[in-house]
Motif scaffolding. Structure first.
Motif, mmCIF file in Angstrom:
data_model
loop_
_atom_site.group_PDB
_atom_site.id
_atom_site.type_symbol
_atom_site.label_atom_id
_atom_site.label_comp_id
_atom_site.label_asym_id
_atom_site.label_seq_id
_atom_site.Cartn_x
_atom_site.Cartn_y
_atom_site.Cartn_z
ATOM 1 N N GLY A 400 0.820 -1.205 0.000
ATOM 2 C CA GLY A 400 0.000 0.000 0.000
ATOM 3 C C GLY A 400 0.852 1.252 0.000
ATOM 4 O O GLY A 400 0.550 2.219 -0.719
ATOM 5 N N GLU A 401 1.957 1.261 0.773
ATOM 6 C CA GLU A 401 2.835 2.431 0.792
ATOM 7 C C GLU A 401 3.588 2.562 -0.539
ATOM 8 O O GLU A 401 3.810 3.667 -1.033
ATOM 9 C CB GLU A 401 3.822 2.320 1.952
ATOM 10 N N GLU A 402 4.005 1.410 -1.113
ATOM 11 C CA GLU A 402 4.687 1.454 -2.402
ATOM 12 C C GLU A 402 3.760 2.034 -3.477
ATOM 13 O O GLU A 402 4.187 2.820 -4.338
ATOM 14 C CB GLU A 402 5.162 0.049 -2.782
ATOM 15 N N ALA A 403 2.473 1.618 -3.455
ATOM 16 C CA ALA A 403 1.507 2.153 -4.416
ATOM 17 C C ALA A 403 1.319 3.659 -4.215
ATOM 18 O O ALA A 403 1.233 4.426 -5.184
ATOM 19 C CB ALA A 403 0.182 1.411 -4.286
ATOM 20 N N GLU A 404 1.238 4.090 -2.944
ATOM 21 C CA GLU A 404 1.090 5.530 -2.662
ATOM 22 C C GLU A 404 2.303 6.304 -3.171
ATOM 23 O O GLU A 404 2.189 7.397 -3.722
ATOM 24 C CB GLU A 404 0.925 5.713 -1.159
ATOM 25 N N HIS A 405 3.509 5.693 -3.034
ATOM 26 C CA HIS A 405 4.741 6.349 -3.466
ATOM 27 C C HIS A 405 4.742 6.555 -4.985
ATOM 28 O O HIS A 405 5.023 7.637 -5.494
ATOM 29 C CB HIS A 405 5.932 5.494 -3.029
ATOM 30 N N VAL A 406 4.395 5.499 -5.744
ATOM 31 C CA VAL A 406 4.453 5.601 -7.197
ATOM 32 C C VAL A 406 3.314 6.481 -7.719
ATOM 33 O O VAL A 406 3.443 7.136 -8.772
ATOM 34 C CB VAL A 406 4.432 4.186 -7.834
#
Length: 554
Positions: A400-406
């Motif tokens: 979820g954090e990786e998706a928010e980052h990209v």
């Protein structure tokens, strides 16, 4: 020991059977040569053998057959009298040489077996004119122009002359016997004992596979070793009295038992001596082991060796091990102190990112207060990039954090290149709680923008998907870039086979394999409809927050 004797006798049987099979093959090859040289031409049968009538013709045919009988065997050629030739002499009383089978004449029983072989040969017992059975090789002669027509039969008789030589090449014990059977269970040859009829050989010894077994007969033990050769379907059986082989072993066993007893007595004395030599150093070593505590200084007599042998070396090695263990405990204590100091330094270093986040937050609200919403959103996306990219030193974060980052990165690039491309998202909610190395999608999206869609004047499209596929997490970044892409070369760059390019994607691939193993990683493949697709495979590992995550969330 009996099994070893059985295996040895079986090996001897196989070797003797191979010799017999070689002799049979020589007979078979010789008959083929005879047919090729004298009877069959490439254009058809040799007419000489079908038109014999005169005494000269008969003598000429017999002379040819006699030349082939020089090894003690007898060659007989039976020809079907198709033309109903009438010789001046009665040929029916001959045992070898040339003989006619007249039309309508009842053929011997062995001819039906030869015809059934369809031109191949078979070894049979064939009775001569005087009623004596002889080992013979019979093969039918087929018309090369019509294989359904039998022209005659070639018979090689008196083969016991050759086979007995092979059977008697092995010296047998007294009362032992050798039996050779064909595929009709006929006893072709017998050597050795003559007081045992062939019918008394057990059926288990006449199988289509080699082996050996022991059987009791008349109060005696017998060894049966049997071999089977599939080429001519023959069985060779050895019947040997077991006492003739193992009789001398019994006395040998008693000698071995006496020597073993004496040897055991010597070993016991030597063991008692060793126990006396071992107990003293071991007793002292056990005493020191009981009172020793790691890290507590103890006087152990300077660690002097009791002796220079193995046990003295063992004692000295134990003393050195205790000293190394004491030093390791001290080093571990110092390491813990340094670790605490490092944690304090890490906490201090986190003050700077915290100050940076607060400053960006202030700029964000300042931009909103002045009505510059677009700048505020860019500052917020930058703050998300920095917060997730740093992640307080963590290397693994939730998807979820990786998706928010990209997503934040994509929004910044879309503002940088307005009306140039669109980003489509397909993220399965169930994947957000799983673990991923941080910042693995951003390099792929960056490549898709700069190398794929940045120059497409509003026609560029990027698809970002995070889904569960076949028990794994599959992340894909695809673009419809107009430039032709060599996916195989990209994969070579990912694998490190090309070292002067692609540092970002190679770093992503290596970090994934470092955390999850070589079964996972990054690969490229062409996208249907143009462009390229980057695919990341990750295992289904749920993210477990550590103590730092819990403290930061509080």
């Amino acid at each position: 020991m009996q099994d070893e004797v059985g295996r040895t006798m079986l090996q001897l049987t196989k070797q003797n059977h191979a010799t017999i099979e070689k002799t049979m093959s020589a007979v078979n090859d010789k008959t083929i040569t005879f047919l090729d040289n004298h009877l069959l031409d490439p254009t058809g049968p040799n007419e000489f053998w079908y038109n014999i009538e005169t005494l000269g013709d008969i003598n000429q045919a017999d002379e040819i057959l006699n030349r082939w009988s020089s090894d003690g065997t007898g060659y007989t050629l039976y020809m079907m009298n198709r033309e109903e030739k009438r010789t001046l002499f009665d040929l029916s009383n001959k045992d070898t040489g040339f003989i006619y089978f007249d039309r309508g004449e009842e053929l011997p029983a062995w001819t039906a077996q030869a015809i059934g072989k369809r031109g191949a040969g078979a070894f049979r017992l064939i009775r001569s004119r005087d009623g004596l059975a002889t080992v013979s090789f019979a093969r039918s002669i087929l018309n090369t122009q019509n294989y359904n027509e039998v022209l005659g039969f070639l018979v090689v008789s008196r083969l016991e002359v050759l086979l007995k030589r092979d059977l008697l090449s092995v010296e047998l014990p007294e009362h032992a016997g050798i039996f050779l059977f064909n595929d009709q269970n006929e006893l072709l040859m017998q050597a050795g004992t003559t007081d045992m009829p062939a019918e008394s050989v057990p059926e288990s010894a006449r199988q289509d596979r080699p082996g050996y077994f022991f059987a009791g007969e008349g109060g005696d033990r017998w060894l049966y070793a049997h071999s089977y050769e599939p080429l001519y379907r023959t069985n060779l059986v050895y019947r040997v009295p077991l006492d003739s082989i193992t009789g001398g072993l019994k006395s040998f066993q008693w000698v071995i038992m006496a020597l073993s007893a004496a040897y055991l007595a010597l070993v016991l004395l030597f063991v008692l001596y060793l126990l006396r030599m071992i107990v003293k150093p071991l007793h002292r070593l056990v005493s020191i082991t009981k009172i020793y505590e790691p890290g507590v200084p103890m006087d152990m007599g300077g660690g002097a060796l009791l002796r220079s042998d193995e046990f003295g070396i063992l004692y000295g090695s134990f003393m050195k091990m205790t000293r190394r263990l004491d030093r390791s405990i001290e080093d571990n204590y110092l390491m813990k102190l340094r670790q605490q100091e490092t944690e304090l330094a890490t906490l201090h270093s986190q003050i700077t990112p915290h100050l940076l986040y607060n400053t960006l937050d202030s700029i964000y609200w300042y931009a909103l207060d002045n009505g510059n919403t677009e700048v505020g959103e860019m500052v917020m996306d930058l703050s998300i990039l920095l917060r997730i990219g740093l992640s307080k030193g963590k290397t693994l974060i939730p998807i979820g954090e990786e998706a928010e980052h990209v997503q934040a990165y994509s929004r910044l690039q879309m503002k940088r290149y307005p009306d140039t491309f669109e980003v489509h998202w397909d993220i399965e909610d169930a994947t957000l709680a799983y673990t991923t190395p941080k910042v693995i999608l951003q390099p792929l999206v960056e490549n898709a923008i700069f190398h794929g869609v940045s120059g497409m004047d509003g026609e560029g499209e990027i698809w970002i998907r995070i889904l569960r596929v076949n028990g794994t997490i599959e992340m894909t970044v695809a673009d419809n870039g107009f430039q032709k892409v060599d996916a195989e070369r990209l994969n070579e760059i990912v694998r490190g086979e090309i070292e002067d390019a692609g540092y970002g994607v190679r770093n992503v691939h290596k970090r994934i394999q470092l955390h999850f193993g070589e079964d996972y990683g990054l690969r490229y493949e062409p996208r249907e409809g143009g462009g390229v697709k980057a695919v990341i495979n990750l295992p289904l590992h749920e993210h477990v927050p550590n103590d730092k995550d819990r403290r930061s969330s509080r």
